[in-house]
Enzyme design. Sequence first.
Site, short mmCIF file in Angstrom:
data_model
loop_
_atom_site.label_atom_id
_atom_site.label_comp_id
_atom_site.label_asym_id
_atom_site.label_seq_id
_atom_site.Cartn_x
_atom_site.Cartn_y
_atom_site.Cartn_z
N ASP A 113 -1.66 2.62 2.73
CA ASP A 113 -0.52 2.27 1.95
C ASP A 113 -0.81 2.23 0.45
O ASP A 113 -1.81 1.48 -0.04
CB ASP A 113 -0.21 0.71 2.47
CG ASP A 113 1.29 0.44 1.85
OD1 ASP A 113 1.34 0.40 0.84
OD2 ASP A 113 2.10 -0.21 2.66
N SER A 123 5.11 2.81 -0.62
CA SER A 123 5.32 2.29 0.72
C SER A 123 6.75 2.48 1.24
O SER A 123 7.21 3.63 1.01
CB SER A 123 4.94 0.68 0.76
OG SER A 123 4.97 0.38 2.18
#
Length: 349
Positions: free
Chosen positions: A214, A69
């Site tokens: 993600d 991320s």
Amino acid sequence: MNRVITILLLLIPLTGWAQQSNTASKTAAARPKVGLVLGGGGAKGAAEVGVLKVIERAGIPIDYIVGTSIGSIVGGLYATGYTAQEMDSIFRAQTWLSLLTDRREEYTIYPYKNDNGVTYVFGFPVHVSDNDKQGAAGALYGHKIEMMLDSLMGMRGFNEFESLKIPFRCVACDFVNVQEVVLHDGFPALAMRASMAIPGVFKPVVWKGTQLVDGGMVNNLPVDVCKAMGADIVIAIDLQQKEPQERKKNFGFVERMADMVGVGDLVKWATRRPDISKYKKNSKAADIYIHPVLADYDASSFQHESVEVMLELGENEGRRHWQELVALKRKLTPAGVKIVTKAVGKSEK
């Protein structure tokens, strides 16, 4: 004869330089390899930059980088050759709200605006015409941040994984099967965008026919990935603030119903949360575990004032690990070689 002697005299310094170069290469090859792991946490990634400043001052060489991320963004830029101070400036200079939401600044004065099939409300894109082919949920495309990353990496001459200064990997998640995907080839900017594509917020990134979101869903502190790359010693920066709790309740009926309608993998992830056990194992597996305290901030704290404070909090946390970092520097330095660190901060004692 004199000419031959002159040439030989000129070659002597070059021979010495070559020997020194070979010695340095052998030393680097012989020492333990150091990996850097950067966890996910949205805006809290600013603290990772602060920690990196201290790691640099300690003179720790980094051989491998893995990020998830926001950690993939910090790690990707560091692998490209940006210093911690340069990334500090980048973090401070960005208008994060516009960057992450693809906001069109020229439309902020209009309550409603349609441009090329995209509907904007006060500059925020809220609807795209039927040309949207990605299918999975998510309102934002992340075009602006991908363009920024591509530009920053392009300015250093690095647009592919294979050309990066430091070997780099970033973690994403297969949105359909909820499986970990470690990205290691192709275009880093797109891979970093995939690694931070929060489900329901950003559109997934289509990568080799797979919809990626993600990586924090499956591996938010990928120490295991870094060790698999070859790291002997891992420095991990963890942005997770609350200790995640593993699920104990049995959701078998719900999972079976989900399987019947084709969303079984996603529901099993939500009910079982296998990422939590992996996170706990990885946090314990780090050789130097750095955990900035950011309780007053969350993944969306991208306000300029918050970013500035988190940069400082990260640096302060790095200073608290100064002795560990200096000890690592000693371990990596051959006997007889003077250990050089940069000026220490007020709490680096």
